[in-house]
Every structure is written in C-alpha cells, then in structure tokens.
Design a protein around this motif. Structure first.
Motif, PDB file in Angstrom:
ATOM      1  N   CYS A  36     -29.738  -9.586  -4.984  1.00 32.61           N
ATOM      2  CA  CYS A  36     -28.280  -9.162  -5.179  1.00 32.61           C
ATOM      3  C   CYS A  36     -29.259  -8.377  -5.949  1.00 32.61           C
ATOM      4  O   CYS A  36     -29.128  -8.416  -7.453  1.00 32.61           O
ATOM      5  CB  CYS A  36     -27.440 -10.486  -5.362  1.00 32.61           C
ATOM      6  SG  CYS A  36     -26.034  -8.699  -6.597  1.00 32.61           S
ATOM      7  N   CYS A  76     -24.559  -4.602  -7.416  1.00 30.32           N
ATOM      8  CA  CYS A  76     -23.633  -3.173  -6.812  1.00 30.32           C
ATOM      9  C   CYS A  76     -22.299  -3.357  -7.741  1.00 30.32           C
ATOM     10  O   CYS A  76     -21.679  -2.001  -7.978  1.00 30.32           O
ATOM     11  CB  CYS A  76     -22.935  -2.530  -5.959  1.00 30.32           C
ATOM     12  SG  CYS A  76     -22.432  -4.070  -4.791  1.00 30.32           S
ATOM     13  N   CYS A 125     -18.283  -7.198  -6.338  1.00 32.52           N
ATOM     14  CA  CYS A 125     -18.043  -9.100  -5.619  1.00 32.52           C
ATOM     15  C   CYS A 125     -18.161  -9.809  -6.483  1.00 32.52           C
ATOM     16  O   CYS A 125     -19.791  -9.598  -7.299  1.00 32.52           O
ATOM     17  CB  CYS A 125     -18.555  -9.339  -4.290  1.00 32.52           C
ATOM     18  SG  CYS A 125     -20.499 -10.151  -4.164  1.00 32.52           S
ATOM     19  N   CYS A 154     -21.645  -6.863   3.181  1.00 27.87           N
ATOM     20  CA  CYS A 154     -22.914  -6.970   2.536  1.00 27.87           C
ATOM     21  C   CYS A 154     -24.222  -7.017   3.261  1.00 27.87           C
ATOM     22  O   CYS A 154     -24.119  -7.792   3.724  1.00 27.87           O
ATOM     23  CB  CYS A 154     -22.560  -7.992   1.277  1.00 27.87           C
ATOM     24  SG  CYS A 154     -24.100  -7.342   0.076  1.00 27.87           S
TER      25      CYS A 154
HETATM   26  S1  SF4 Z   1     -22.623  -7.104  -5.681  1.00 26.72           S
HETATM   27 FE1  SF4 Z   1     -21.882  -8.514  -4.106  1.00 26.72          FE
HETATM   28  S2  SF4 Z   1     -21.542  -6.315  -3.030  1.00 26.72           S
HETATM   29 FE2  SF4 Z   1     -22.787  -6.384  -4.313  1.00 26.72          FE
HETATM   30  S3  SF4 Z   1     -24.980  -6.188  -3.599  1.00 26.72           S
HETATM   31 FE3  SF4 Z   1     -24.391  -8.008  -4.593  1.00 26.72          FE
HETATM   32  S4  SF4 Z   1     -24.145  -9.212  -3.312  1.00 26.72           S
HETATM   33 FE4  SF4 Z   1     -23.772  -7.554  -1.754  1.00 26.72          FE
END
Ligand code: SF4
Ligand code: SF4
Length: 519
Positions: free
Chosen positions: A383, A386, A389, A375
C-alpha cells in the motif's frame, strides 16, 4: 425388552413432551426406541444459543425453533428426516466414557445404514459418513439414571433451506455454493431412491435390539402430548463474551456485569456434547457474584478434579475460556474502552499472557477486504499509503515501528505468509480478520503455531454476505470495516510494553495523533 414405535408425524412444539415421555419410561426401567418425523423446524442442541446457531432473520416466523435434551449441533429439519429417540436405563453405562458410549450406540445405526448397501463408517465425535459425506448425526445425554440417544438421518435434504437456516460459516447461496454444500451430505435416498422412513426405522430397531442384546417388540405410538415448547431466540447482548474452538465444537462464554464489573448472569453455550445436562448451568451459577477478572479461577474451582462429562471438551478448555473472557475485559480497561470484544488473543500453547504476546509482535497481517473496492492495491500486497483508507493508516502505524506488514490476498497467501513468519523467526503477529474466518480456518493459525493478537473487522463480511468461497480466493467484493484507531491503541500498548513503561497515558486520553481519538 426393547419396545419400539413409529410416530409418523409430530408437530415440532410437541417434541419436548414426546422426548420427556420416552425418557420417563426409561426411568421406570423400560428401554424405549421411538421414530418421529417433525414438520419443518430448527431443532437446536441442549446448549446452543439460537442467536449464534441460526440465522434468526431468516427463521423469523417461518417455522418454530425447538430444543432437544441432547447436546451437539443444531439441525434444519423437515419431514424427510427420520429422528430416532432411544432411552434406556443407564445401568452399567452410568459411568461409561462419553466418547465410547457415543460410538457404541452409533454402531447399530451404522449397521442399519450399511445394511442398505451404503459403505458408511462412524466418524468421531458423532457422525455416520460415507466417502466424507454426512449420512447421520447422533447426540447423547445422561440424566436421572437414563441414557438418551438421538439420531437424525435425512432421507432427502433441502440444502438451500439448511444454508439459510443454520448460521454456519458456509458457502454462499449461489448455485455453486449449494452444489459444494451438497457434497458434504449424503441423504439416504441418494443411494436407495424409494427408501421409506418407516422401513429404515424398522431396520434401526432390529439392529439396536441386537446391539443391546434385547428382544424387540413393536408397540402403537403414544398419543401426542399437546405441548407447546418453542424456543424464543431473543436475548440481550452480553457485556463481555469470549469463544474457544475445541475438538468438541466452539464453546462460548457470555457474561452480564453490574456497575462494578461483577457477574450478574453468565451463560455457557455451544454445539458441544455434554452428557451431564446440569453441568453448564452449575458452572454459570458459580460465576455469578464473581468479579469478571476471576472467571478463570471460578471455573477451575467449580469444575474441580472430576473430568467433565463431555466429548472433545476438557476441563482446561472451559477454564481457559474464563481466561479469555477476563483477558478481553482487561484489554478493554487497558485501552480505555468498554470490554474489548473485538480483540482476541491466540496462544498456541495457552501459556503466553496478553502482555507477552503483545510485547513480541513483530509483524502485522491485514485483510484485503478492508481495502476499498476501487483501490488498485486491493488484491495486491502493499500500500503506498495514499491516506484514503484505514488500511493505509495501519501500514503507516506498522512501518513507523519497523514491523513487517502484509496484505493477505487469499487463503493460500495467508498460509505462505504464516510459514514465512515462522521461518524468519517472527515471535508474534497482530492479525486483522473477521471472527467467522478465524473460527472456520483456525487450523491455518494452529499449524503455524505463532502467537497472535487478533482484531475483528466489522461491517459487511463475506460471511454476512455469504461469499466466503470468493473471499478465500481473493474475490470478495464488499468492503469490511477495520478500526485503525483501535489498532493504533493496541500498537501503542505494545510500545509501552517493549519500552518497559507501565503507565498508559493514552489509555483513556487522546491517541497519538496520527489518527483521530477513539471515542
Ligand atoms: S491507503 Fe487504502 S486506498 Fe490508499 S492505496 Fe492504500 S489501501 Fe489503497
Ligand atoms: S473471511 Fe472475508 S470478511 Fe473475513 S477477513 Fe477474510 S475476506 Fe475479510
């Protein structure tokens, strides 16, 4: 008269019998000082849990684990370490304050080291150091009318073996890591290249006799007893456990419960100095048959008003450990889980309840190591959620509640964020990090003085992979596992507390829907 001898070589399995032999002579009125060099072994403190103190996966069948009668930390030993074992009738020292006794008995050891031209000093609670590097460690117990004082003085040290043997949060086993660890120790041959253990022993004997104001006489070493006392490091996992870092070391309380959550067995362990060898077993016995929620009053009752015979561990610490253990049980029950061994509370003054801290949470701190290695946000705060995770889920959960949320990218960043939380009047935070990080770097949280609830992370941590220096600098390259479902349950609980709802409909049922139900 101080009678002293030098047993040049002793098998580790014979150490306990040797130690007991010296102690029994002191019970009969003699003052005896012996020197031994043990074959390769791990020598653990009287109250240590080998599973926590040692990397048992490395120790395996390579070398034995033996336990000494004195408390304090565990040692990785080989014949290049001189062990001094002094036993003397307690006499006027029978009720001496443990820390005072320790520094008094370390004084002749220090004098012997300084006599070699090493500019060393005593560093409480139990070390001799030079320029911040450890030269020797000392340990103490007082039982059966006798004081037993033991000291380990490495003449040379295999730091790589030490790092592999002791389960300390230490640097990784890289060349740089080993070099950094070497800087923490000062084996005496660093200063006196050809120093012989026997010559050092003779110096310590002279200094000890002088300090005790006794004439010294050397005797032939006693014939070794063919004892076979070796510690078995295996023990089943407890049903509930808690830990507390004190100035005297980390203290652990483990408990095994029956179906009604009544304690079947309890165990207090740690690399702590307790001069009363029976104190911990008495406390453990006092917990048996008590409900797990009663651990705190049970310990308070068992300790009473008398000050425990410990160095750096107070009655309040031991009692508070019972509180923490019971709190973990109650948290687990509230959240509809088993005992919540992944959740800890941090109350700087120890006076805030779990409910009070939870209700005050207005910030969430997440570790970069739980973000995927691929990432592009891994080493950055923030963040875009998305959805790929658990950290993204945590951001959604926190932002949905208008909580400030930050990804901690390195240790300096953590300190800056904690300082900002303090300045902006944040009352408490929910922090996610591994237990080893908390144990080693707790001072950052102590300095900030902000109450917190911590969620442990699992999977590969930089301690299991021995990459903590990289981690503090934000370069840890494995992904740790963060339980976002558990985080959601904790935040739901916070919501119930802040809105004044006492019922906990989600506690044993499905979660709110953002995340799959915790099983
Ligand atoms: S959800 Fe997780 S993978 Fe997606 S941008 Fe945020 S930290 Fe990165
Ligand atoms: S010490 Fe390492 S594994 Fe633990 S929280 Fe920090 S980066 Fe993650």
């Amino acid at each position: 008269m101080l009678v002293w001898h030098d047993v040049e070589r002793l098998e580790p399995a014979q150490f306990a019998a040797y130690e007991e032999g010296v102690l029994r002579r002191a019970m009969a009125g003699e003052t005896v000082l012996g020197f031994v060099r043990l074959a390769r072994c791990a020598l653990i403190g009287a109250f240590e849990d080998p599973g926590r103190a040692l990397r048992l996966s490395y120790v395996g069948d390579r070398f034995p684990i033996v336990r000494r009668q004195t408390g304090g930390g565990s040692l990785s030993l080989d014949p290049d370490t001189l062990i001094a074992v002094l036993a003397l009738p307690a006499g006027r020292h029978a009720s001496a304050e443990p820390a005072t006794l320790m520094s008094a008995l370390c004084a002749p050891l220090l004098a012997a080291v300084r006599g070699l031209g090493v500019d060393a000093v005593f560093m409480a609670p139990n070390d001799i150091v030079t320029a911040g590097r450890k030269v020797a460690s000392a340990f103490l117990t007082r039982s059966r009318g006798v004081i037993l004082f033991e000291a380990a003085v490495p003449l040379a040290l295999d730091v790589e073996e030490l790092l592999k043997t002791l389960r300390l949060p230490l640097e990784k086993l890289s060349e740089k890591g080993i070099l950094a660890a070497r800087q923490r120790f000062a084996p005496l041959r660093t200063f006196v290249p050809h120093l012989a253990a026997a010559a050092l022993g003779a110096r310590i004997a002279v200094a000890m006799a002088e300090a005790l104001a006794l004439p010294a006489r050397q005797e032939s070493p006693p014939a070794p007893d063919p004892g076979k006392t070796v510690v078995d490091g295996r023990k089943s996992s407890p049903d509930i456990a808690a830990f507390l870092k004190t100035p005297g070391g980390v203290l652990y309380l483990d408990a095994w419960l029956d179906a009604k959550s009544v304690v079947r067995e309890a165990r207090l362990t740690g690399a702590v100095a307790c001069l009363d060898p029976a104190l911990f077993s008495r406390l453990e016995a006092s917990l048996v048959s008590r409900h797990v929620t009663q651990l705190e009053p049970a310990l308070a009752e068992a300790l009473g008003d008398a000050r425990p015979d410990t160095i750096g561990v107070e009655t309040a610490d031991i009692v508070y450990l019972g509180h923490l253990c019971a709190a973990r049980f109650l948290v687990g029950r509230e959240l509809g889980l088993g005992p919540a061994t992944q959740i800890s509370t941090f109350s700087p003054d120890r006076n805030e309840s779990m409910d009070a801290i939870l209700a005050s949470i207005d910030a969430v701190l997440l570790p970069y190591c739980a973000k995927p290695t691929w990432c592009k946000w891994r080493h950055r705060d923030g963040c875009p959620e998305c959805g790929r995770c658990a950290v993204g889920d945590a951001y959604t959960l926190a932002r949905g509640r208008q909580l400030a949320v930050t990804t901690i990218t390195n240790f300096e960043h953590l300190r800056a964020v904690l300082a900002d939380l303090g300045k902006s009047g944040k009352r408490a935070f929910l922090g996610v990090c591994c237990t080893d990080f908390f144990l080693k770097r707790d001072y950052a949280f102590v300095e900030a003085g902000i109450p917190a609830v911590f969620l442990d992370i699992a999977g590969d941590t930089c301690y299991t992979l021995r990459q903590e220096e990289e981690a503090y600098a934000g370069r840890f390259e494995a992904q740790a596992y963060m339980d976002a479902r558990l985080l959601e349950r904790v935040l739901d609980w916070r919501d119930r507390l802040t809105t004044g709802q006492s019922a906990a409909p989600e506690a044993s049922g499905p979660s709110s829907g953002l995340l799959p139900s915790a099983s």
